[in-house]
Design a protein around this motif. Structure first.
Motif, PDB file in Angstrom:
ATOM      1  N   PHE A  10      13.942 -20.791  -3.049  1.00 34.77           N
ATOM      2  CA  PHE A  10      13.865 -19.649  -2.133  1.00 34.77           C
ATOM      3  C   PHE A  10      13.974 -18.341  -2.914  1.00 34.77           C
ATOM      4  O   PHE A  10      13.198 -17.392  -2.700  1.00 34.77           O
ATOM      5  CB  PHE A  10      14.980 -19.751  -1.098  1.00 34.77           C
ATOM      6  N   ILE A  11      14.911 -18.270  -3.856  1.00 30.52           N
ATOM      7  CA  ILE A  11      15.084 -17.054  -4.663  1.00 30.52           C
ATOM      8  C   ILE A  11      13.835 -16.782  -5.488  1.00 30.52           C
ATOM      9  O   ILE A  11      13.368 -15.640  -5.583  1.00 30.52           O
ATOM     10  CB  ILE A  11      16.320 -17.180  -5.574  1.00 30.52           C
ATOM     11  N   ASN A  12      13.267 -17.834  -6.068  1.00 29.48           N
ATOM     12  CA  ASN A  12      12.052 -17.665  -6.875  1.00 29.48           C
ATOM     13  C   ASN A  12      10.889 -17.162  -6.026  1.00 29.48           C
ATOM     14  O   ASN A  12      10.135 -16.273  -6.444  1.00 29.48           O
ATOM     15  CB  ASN A  12      11.687 -19.002  -7.523  1.00 29.48           C
ATOM     16  N   ALA A  13      10.749 -17.685  -4.820  1.00 27.52           N
ATOM     17  CA  ALA A  13       9.681 -17.240  -3.927  1.00 27.52           C
ATOM     18  C   ALA A  13       9.867 -15.778  -3.523  1.00 27.52           C
ATOM     19  O   ALA A  13       8.902 -15.005  -3.452  1.00 27.52           O
ATOM     20  CB  ALA A  13       9.628 -18.131  -2.692  1.00 27.52           C
ATOM     21  N   LEU A  14      11.107 -15.383  -3.268  1.00 31.21           N
ATOM     22  CA  LEU A  14      11.381 -13.988  -2.898  1.00 31.21           C
ATOM     23  C   LEU A  14      11.128 -13.039  -4.066  1.00 31.21           C
ATOM     24  O   LEU A  14      10.616 -11.930  -3.878  1.00 31.21           O
ATOM     25  CB  LEU A  14      12.833 -13.847  -2.439  1.00 31.21           C
ATOM     26  N   THR A  15      11.464 -13.487  -5.283  1.00 33.55           N
ATOM     27  CA  THR A  15      11.283 -12.644  -6.468  1.00 33.55           C
ATOM     28  C   THR A  15       9.803 -12.422  -6.765  1.00 33.55           C
ATOM     29  O   THR A  15       9.364 -11.294  -7.021  1.00 33.55           O
ATOM     30  CB  THR A  15      11.961 -13.281  -7.684  1.00 33.55           C
ATOM     31  N   ILE A  16       9.021 -13.506  -6.736  1.00 38.65           N
ATOM     32  CA  ILE A  16       7.591 -13.399  -7.065  1.00 38.65           C
ATOM     33  C   ILE A  16       6.790 -12.890  -5.873  1.00 38.65           C
ATOM     34  O   ILE A  16       6.010 -11.938  -5.983  1.00 38.65           O
ATOM     35  CB  ILE A  16       7.053 -14.760  -7.542  1.00 38.65           C
ATOM     36  N   GLY A  49      -0.128  -1.627  -0.416  1.00 36.41           N
ATOM     37  CA  GLY A  49      -1.251  -0.764  -0.076  1.00 36.41           C
ATOM     38  C   GLY A  49      -2.460  -0.997  -0.957  1.00 36.41           C
ATOM     39  O   GLY A  49      -3.584  -0.655  -0.583  1.00 36.41           O
ATOM     40  N   GLU A  50      -2.241  -1.563  -2.147  1.00 44.33           N
ATOM     41  CA  GLU A  50      -3.341  -1.866  -3.066  1.00 44.33           C
ATOM     42  C   GLU A  50      -3.377  -3.338  -3.446  1.00 44.33           C
ATOM     43  O   GLU A  50      -4.443  -3.914  -3.618  1.00 44.33           O
ATOM     44  CB  GLU A  50      -3.223  -1.035  -4.350  1.00 44.33           C
ATOM     45  N   SER A  51      -2.205  -3.928  -3.608  1.00 41.58           N
ATOM     46  CA  SER A  51      -2.120  -5.308  -4.091  1.00 41.58           C
ATOM     47  C   SER A  51      -1.259  -6.150  -3.154  1.00 41.58           C
ATOM     48  O   SER A  51      -0.245  -5.676  -2.631  1.00 41.58           O
ATOM     49  CB  SER A  51      -1.526  -5.345  -5.506  1.00 41.58           C
ATOM     50  N   TRP A  52      -1.700  -7.385  -2.988  1.00 38.26           N
ATOM     51  CA  TRP A  52      -1.013  -8.338  -2.132  1.00 38.26           C
ATOM     52  C   TRP A  52      -0.655  -9.548  -2.975  1.00 38.26           C
ATOM     53  O   TRP A  52      -1.498 -10.099  -3.674  1.00 38.26           O
ATOM     54  CB  TRP A  52      -1.950  -8.739  -0.982  1.00 38.26           C
ATOM     55  N   VAL A  53       0.612  -9.990  -2.926  1.00 38.64           N
ATOM     56  CA  VAL A  53       1.036 -11.153  -3.704  1.00 38.64           C
ATOM     57  C   VAL A  53       1.676 -12.175  -2.780  1.00 38.64           C
ATOM     58  O   VAL A  53       2.360 -11.813  -1.812  1.00 38.64           O
ATOM     59  CB  VAL A  53       1.992 -10.752  -4.844  1.00 38.64           C
ATOM     60  N   THR A  54       1.430 -13.459  -3.060  1.00 33.69           N
ATOM     61  CA  THR A  54       1.939 -14.566  -2.254  1.00 33.69           C
ATOM     62  C   THR A  54       2.536 -15.626  -3.166  1.00 33.69           C
ATOM     63  O   THR A  54       1.958 -15.944  -4.212  1.00 33.69           O
ATOM     64  CB  THR A  54       0.817 -15.208  -1.419  1.00 33.69           C
ATOM     65  N   LEU A 200       0.951 -10.393 -11.599  1.00 36.93           N
ATOM     66  CA  LEU A 200       0.069 -11.404 -12.179  1.00 36.93           C
ATOM     67  C   LEU A 200       0.795 -12.181 -13.270  1.00 36.93           C
ATOM     68  O   LEU A 200       0.665 -13.412 -13.365  1.00 36.93           O
ATOM     69  CB  LEU A 200      -1.193 -10.743 -12.731  1.00 36.93           C
ATOM     70  N   LEU A 201       1.573 -11.493 -14.090  1.00 36.29           N
ATOM     71  CA  LEU A 201       2.368 -12.192 -15.104  1.00 36.29           C
ATOM     72  C   LEU A 201       3.338 -13.171 -14.453  1.00 36.29           C
ATOM     73  O   LEU A 201       3.567 -14.278 -14.965  1.00 36.29           O
ATOM     74  CB  LEU A 201       3.135 -11.187 -15.966  1.00 36.29           C
ATOM     75  N   ASN A 202       3.902 -12.786 -13.310  1.00 38.66           N
ATOM     76  CA  ASN A 202       4.856 -13.665 -12.616  1.00 38.66           C
ATOM     77  C   ASN A 202       4.194 -14.927 -12.091  1.00 38.66           C
ATOM     78  O   ASN A 202       4.741 -16.029 -12.224  1.00 38.66           O
ATOM     79  CB  ASN A 202       5.506 -12.911 -11.451  1.00 38.66           C
ATOM     80  N   ILE A 203       3.000 -14.804 -11.504  1.00 35.47           N
ATOM     81  CA  ILE A 203       2.399 -15.978 -10.869  1.00 35.47           C
ATOM     82  C   ILE A 203       1.798 -16.945 -11.887  1.00 35.47           C
ATOM     83  O   ILE A 203       1.583 -18.115 -11.575  1.00 35.47           O
ATOM     84  CB  ILE A 203       1.355 -15.598  -9.796  1.00 35.47           C
ATOM     85  N   ILE A 204       1.516 -16.464 -13.116  1.00 36.22           N
ATOM     86  CA  ILE A 204       0.939 -17.361 -14.122  1.00 36.22           C
ATOM     87  C   ILE A 204       1.957 -17.770 -15.185  1.00 36.22           C
ATOM     88  O   ILE A 204       1.593 -18.379 -16.190  1.00 36.22           O
ATOM     89  CB  ILE A 204      -0.287 -16.721 -14.805  1.00 36.22           C
ATOM     90  N   PHE A 221      -6.564 -13.554  -7.876  1.00 33.86           N
ATOM     91  CA  PHE A 221      -6.112 -14.545  -8.841  1.00 33.86           C
ATOM     92  C   PHE A 221      -5.310 -15.592  -8.074  1.00 33.86           C
ATOM     93  O   PHE A 221      -4.424 -15.234  -7.280  1.00 33.86           O
ATOM     94  CB  PHE A 221      -5.222 -13.916  -9.911  1.00 33.86           C
ATOM     95  N   THR A 222      -5.595 -16.863  -8.306  1.00 30.79           N
ATOM     96  CA  THR A 222      -4.883 -17.914  -7.583  1.00 30.79           C
ATOM     97  C   THR A 222      -4.470 -19.034  -8.529  1.00 30.79           C
ATOM     98  O   THR A 222      -5.173 -19.361  -9.481  1.00 30.79           O
ATOM     99  CB  THR A 222      -5.755 -18.515  -6.455  1.00 30.79           C
ATOM    100  N   THR A 223      -3.290 -19.618  -8.227  1.00 31.18           N
ATOM    101  CA  THR A 223      -2.819 -20.840  -8.867  1.00 31.18           C
ATOM    102  C   THR A 223      -2.533 -21.825  -7.736  1.00 31.18           C
ATOM    103  O   THR A 223      -2.845 -21.567  -6.576  1.00 31.18           O
ATOM    104  CB  THR A 223      -1.556 -20.584  -9.700  1.00 31.18           C
ATOM    105  N   SER A 224      -1.932 -22.948  -8.062  1.00 34.79           N
ATOM    106  CA  SER A 224      -1.697 -23.971  -7.044  1.00 34.79           C
ATOM    107  C   SER A 224      -0.749 -23.494  -5.950  1.00 34.79           C
ATOM    108  O   SER A 224      -0.828 -23.955  -4.809  1.00 34.79           O
ATOM    109  CB  SER A 224      -1.141 -25.236  -7.695  1.00 34.79           C
ATOM    110  N   ASP A 225       0.169 -22.561  -6.265  1.00 36.39           N
ATOM    111  CA  ASP A 225       1.163 -22.144  -5.269  1.00 36.39           C
ATOM    112  C   ASP A 225       1.328 -20.629  -5.150  1.00 36.39           C
ATOM    113  O   ASP A 225       2.256 -20.159  -4.494  1.00 36.39           O
ATOM    114  CB  ASP A 225       2.528 -22.778  -5.584  1.00 36.39           C
ATOM    115  N   SER A 226       0.437 -19.862  -5.793  1.00 38.15           N
ATOM    116  CA  SER A 226       0.584 -18.400  -5.775  1.00 38.15           C
ATOM    117  C   SER A 226      -0.781 -17.737  -5.715  1.00 38.15           C
ATOM    118  O   SER A 226      -1.801 -18.342  -6.057  1.00 38.15           O
ATOM    119  CB  SER A 226       1.330 -17.907  -7.027  1.00 38.15           C
ATOM    120  N   ALA A 227      -0.778 -16.485  -5.281  1.00 42.12           N
ATOM    121  CA  ALA A 227      -2.027 -15.720  -5.235  1.00 42.12           C
ATOM    122  C   ALA A 227      -1.724 -14.235  -5.367  1.00 42.12           C
ATOM    123  O   ALA A 227      -0.665 -13.761  -4.934  1.00 42.12           O
ATOM    124  CB  ALA A 227      -2.780 -15.994  -3.937  1.00 42.12           C
TER     125      ALA A 227
END
Length: 364
Positions: A10-16, A49-54, A200-204, A221-227
């Motif tokens: 949960f903490i990792n998901a909130l951080t990234i 407003g410019e970038s969206w991270v999941t 991007l550095l965080n998700i890869i 940019f997408t990985t198996s669990d992030s975008a």
């Protein structure tokens, strides 16, 4: 609406996933991250407003699907304070209730209906990139992009494909970095905003490959669990290849560590406004000189070198010069010099396709 999840996940998901929260004050809801729960996953989204991270992660259990918005930093701090490795939380009205061994914690939430939707790229140039190479490019580009609202195209990293190669460039007009690899990609050229570098550095961070789709106005940019979905910087990137000198006739081979140590020491005595270093290259010695007339400080050092070509004297900005030196991976660096008006080129034997340069400064 109750969910059980591993605390570290949960903490990792909130951080990234919450990295973009609070970066834009135009909409109050953008100060929060959106948390979505399904029967087996939890996803955290944020937008500036410019970038969206999941970021997505598994849950131990969830009795229903639901979504809410909350400040990710505050929630992460609360979770870190808990001793349990497994966390159970529930939504009750406009409150998030966390149950733990010592009691309960309640935090206010916001309904997620008004949270913006991601602008995903579906049609565009598709690439599969080596994650380690992307990390390397982003880590270096961070030191070279401009921080100037008057030149927005230079505040990001230029990514291009042409003539069987894919490459990047970052410059602030005082120093420049570019690198490229072989690729069969289509021809394109876009500018990734610097606000997307860290997400991007965080998700890869823990993957070997990342998929990219490059559109006309956005990049994903997408990985198996992030975008990560970014709005591209609009405008034409300058012709950076035009400033890379092709005929700097003086080659100076020198120990990277010795030169960097001398530069760092001498820069302590340099003028705080200009940070000017004077480099004087002779047959076997490079002289490094810095002084500040206002405070009567001066430093002079000599470093052994192997030189081919004529003697040359040039002025450089110490911190820019040290930045390029620090990135060189080989034990020895080759400096390509022309005259006092030409940029200094840095050659790294471990990265032959990488080019770094520093523009000269006038010596009074």
């Amino acid at each position: 609406m109750q969910t059980t999840i591993l605390k570290k996940d949960f903490i990792n998901a909130l951080t990234i996933g919450g990295a973009m929260a609070g970066k834009n004050n135009t909409l109050p809801i953008l100060g929060s991250a959106k948390v979505e729960v399904t029967s087996d996953t939890l996803s955290v989204h944020s937008f500036n407003g410019e970038s969206w991270v999941t970021k997505q992660t598994k849950v131990e259990s969830a009795d229903t699907s639901f979504a809410f918005c909350i400040n990710p930093n505050d929630l992460a701090k609360v979770l870190k304070s808990l001793v349990e490795e497994v966390v159970t939380f529930a939504i009750e009205g406009n409150l998030l209730r966390i149950s733990h061994i010592k009691g309960t914690i309640e935090m206010p939430i916001v309904q997620s209906d008004a949270f913006p939707q991601a602008q995903e790229v579906h049609d565009g140039t598709s690439l599969t990139l080596n994650a380690d190479k992307v990390k390397e490019w982003l880590s270096i580009a961070t030191n070279f992009v401009a921080n100037d609202e008057l030149r927005p195209v230079m505040t990001g990293m230029y990514i291009y494909g042409k003539d069987g190669r894919m490459g990047v460039c970052a410059t602030d007009a005082h120093k420049l970095f570019t690198d490229s690899i072989e690729s069969d990609c289509e021809e394109f050229g876009v500018i990734l905003p610097s606000s997307g570098f860290k997400p991007l550095l965080n998700i890869i961070a823990n993957v070997s490959e990342v998929s990219a789709v490059i559109g006309t106005k956005n990049i994903s940019f997408t990985t198996s669990d992030s975008a990560l979905h970014c709005r591209l910087v609009e405008g034409n990137y300058p012709n950076f290849k035009a400033v890379i000198p092709q005929n700097n006739g003086v080659a100076v081979k020198v120990s990277k560590s010795e030169l960097l140590d001398s530069v760092n020491r001498a820069s302590l005595m340099a003028n705080k406004t200009t940070s000017l270093l004077k480099l004087s290259v002779g047959d076997s010695v490079m002289g490094i000189e810095a002084h500040d007339m206002d405070f009567s400080t001066k430093a002079c050092e000599n470093v052994k070198v192997e030189k081919t070509g004529a003697d040359v004297t040039i002025g450089v900005k110490s911190d820019f010069f040290a930045t390029c030196l620090g990135i060189v991976g080989a034990e020895d660096v080759v400096l390509r010099l022309g005259d006092e008006r030409r940029p200094v080129l840095f050659e790294d034997s471990l990265c032959k396709d990488r080019v770094m340069l520093v523009m000269p400064m006038m010596i009074n």
